[in-house]
Write an enzyme that holds these catalytic residues in place. Structure first.
Site, PDB file in Angstrom:
ATOM      1  N   ARG A   1      -9.191   0.847   9.377  1.00 29.86           N
ATOM      2  CA  ARG A   1      -8.656  -0.619   9.590  1.00 29.86           C
ATOM      3  C   ARG A   1      -9.513  -1.547  10.392  1.00 29.86           C
ATOM      4  O   ARG A   1      -9.376  -2.492  10.613  1.00 29.86           O
ATOM      5  CB  ARG A   1      -7.257  -0.625  10.361  1.00 29.86           C
ATOM      6  CG  ARG A   1      -6.053  -0.831   9.665  1.00 29.86           C
ATOM      7  CD  ARG A   1      -5.001  -0.905  10.798  1.00 29.86           C
ATOM      8  NE  ARG A   1      -3.803  -1.265  10.228  1.00 29.86           N
ATOM      9  CZ  ARG A   1      -2.816  -0.897   9.559  1.00 29.86           C
ATOM     10  NH1 ARG A   1      -2.715   0.531   9.163  1.00 29.86           N
ATOM     11  NH2 ARG A   1      -1.417  -1.331   9.544  1.00 29.86           N
TER      12      ARG A   1
ATOM     13  N   ARG B   1      11.658  -5.098   4.239  1.00 28.65           N
ATOM     14  CA  ARG B   1      11.472  -3.833   4.071  1.00 28.65           C
ATOM     15  C   ARG B   1      12.458  -2.947   4.893  1.00 28.65           C
ATOM     16  O   ARG B   1      12.867  -3.132   6.007  1.00 28.65           O
ATOM     17  CB  ARG B   1      10.044  -3.587   4.619  1.00 28.65           C
ATOM     18  CG  ARG B   1       9.797  -2.043   4.780  1.00 28.65           C
ATOM     19  CD  ARG B   1       8.160  -1.943   4.955  1.00 28.65           C
ATOM     20  NE  ARG B   1       7.525  -2.516   6.023  1.00 28.65           N
ATOM     21  CZ  ARG B   1       6.112  -2.639   6.044  1.00 28.65           C
ATOM     22  NH1 ARG B   1       5.334  -2.042   5.062  1.00 28.65           N
ATOM     23  NH2 ARG B   1       5.703  -3.348   7.062  1.00 28.65           N
TER      24      ARG B   1
ATOM     25  N   LYS C   1       0.694  -1.218  -0.016  1.00 27.39           N
ATOM     26  CA  LYS C   1       0.061  -0.121   0.029  1.00 27.39           C
ATOM     27  C   LYS C   1       0.732   1.400   0.151  1.00 27.39           C
ATOM     28  O   LYS C   1       0.585   2.191  -0.817  1.00 27.39           O
ATOM     29  CB  LYS C   1      -0.945  -0.037   1.313  1.00 27.39           C
ATOM     30  CG  LYS C   1      -1.827  -1.222   1.224  1.00 27.39           C
ATOM     31  CD  LYS C   1      -2.838  -0.924   2.593  1.00 27.39           C
ATOM     32  CE  LYS C   1      -2.035  -1.272   3.727  1.00 27.39           C
ATOM     33  NZ  LYS C   1      -1.411  -2.428   4.307  1.00 27.39           N
TER      34      LYS C   1
ATOM     35  N   ARG D   1      11.772  -1.231  10.480  1.00 26.08           N
ATOM     36  CA  ARG D   1      10.902  -0.789  11.403  1.00 26.08           C
ATOM     37  C   ARG D   1      10.758  -1.733  12.578  1.00 26.08           C
ATOM     38  O   ARG D   1      11.073  -2.871  12.400  1.00 26.08           O
ATOM     39  CB  ARG D   1       9.342  -0.914  10.642  1.00 26.08           C
ATOM     40  CG  ARG D   1       8.911   0.451   9.993  1.00 26.08           C
ATOM     41  CD  ARG D   1       7.584   0.016   9.167  1.00 26.08           C
ATOM     42  NE  ARG D   1       6.446  -0.588   9.871  1.00 26.08           N
ATOM     43  CZ  ARG D   1       5.499  -0.590   8.991  1.00 26.08           C
ATOM     44  NH1 ARG D   1       5.200   0.118   7.859  1.00 26.08           N
ATOM     45  NH2 ARG D   1       4.457  -1.059   9.879  1.00 26.08           N
TER      46      ARG D   1
END
Ligand code: ADP
Ligand code: AMP
Length: 210
Positions: free
Chosen positions: A88, A123, A13, A156
């Site tokens: 969400r 990521r 996203k 992250r």
């Protein structure tokens, strides 16, 4: 143009929102990025938000809904926006209606759980801007550095195996049931295969939008 991007954590996203923001000159609103920024603060709110994000739980609706409504009332959203990470759950989806925010298009990025783990574990993000990279699938020009600022990329804190597991659990329990809310609503809803490379997914999204 007001667009909602839905999909499992790690579906792509943020990556697509970044591209669409440039293509359409609309604001890219990522609640995850907003919350990561807030959680850097030592304030009570910052520490509270951090504890939810780091444990893979949703930040309570009363906190995030207000933040989101304030964010989309800013001038840069006048031309439209793309929402990444909001809503969400059904409560959050209803809150947009309650705030009188109409949505033109919902795009659901569909992907299998197996691929998610691979995407999230590779990521790397640029914390200040929220730009997202992948060590293999979407590497920065210079290893470990943001393409635009040259600043350090980080992993992250919630992209660790045990937190990823929790986030997927939350997704299946709270977010996935919301898909039906939009499918049954009088709103354009598109499902696209997000398992393909970044460019192929972008092309499909742009085709829908155009
Ligand atoms: P989300 O915002 O849905 O959590 P991201 O956009 O941050 O997901 O993508 C998760 C990871 O997968 C990132 O490392 C990103 O670079 C990578 N990624 C995104 N889209 C694709 C794709 N189509 N193919 C391969 N990797 C992708
Ligand atoms: P994301 O960057 O979208 O993967 O979001 C990272 C984390 O931020 C999530 O695991 C949640 O803890 C929090 N978060 C992001 N968006 C929301 C939201 N709409 N409601 C509640 N928590 C959120």
């Amino acid at each position: 143009m007001r667009i909602i991007l839905l999909g499992m954590p790690g579906a792509g996203k943020g990556t697509q929102a970044q591209i669409i923001e440039e293509e359409l000159a609309i604001a890219n609103v990522s609640t995850g990025a907003i919350l990561r920024e807030v959680s850097k603060s030592k304030s009570d709110l910052g520490q509270k938000v951090q504890s939810y994000v780091n444990s893979g739980q949703l930040v309570p609706d009363e906190i995030i809904i207000e933040m989101l409504v304030q964010r989309i009332s800013k001038d840069d959203c006048n031309n439209g926006f793309i929402l990444d990470g909001f809503p969400r759950n059904i409560e959050q989806a209803k809150s947009l209606d309650q705030a009188g925010v109409s949505i033109d298009l919902v795009i659901y990025l569909k992907i299998l759980e197996e691929q998610i783990i691979e995407r999230m574990s590779g990521r790397r993000i640029h914390l200040a801007s929220g730009r997202s990279y992948h060590t293999t699938f979407n590497p920065p020009k210079v290893d470990g550095k943001d393409d635009l600022t040259g600043e350090e990329l980080v992993q992250r804190s919630d992209d660790k195996p045990d937190v990823i597991k929790k986030r997927l659990e939350v997704y299946f329990n709270e977010t996935e049931p919301m898909l039906d809310f939009y499918k049954n609503k009088d709103i354009q809803f598109y499902e696209i295969d997000a398992s393909e490379p970044v460019k192929a997914v972008t092309e499909k999204i742009l085709k829908i939008i155009n």
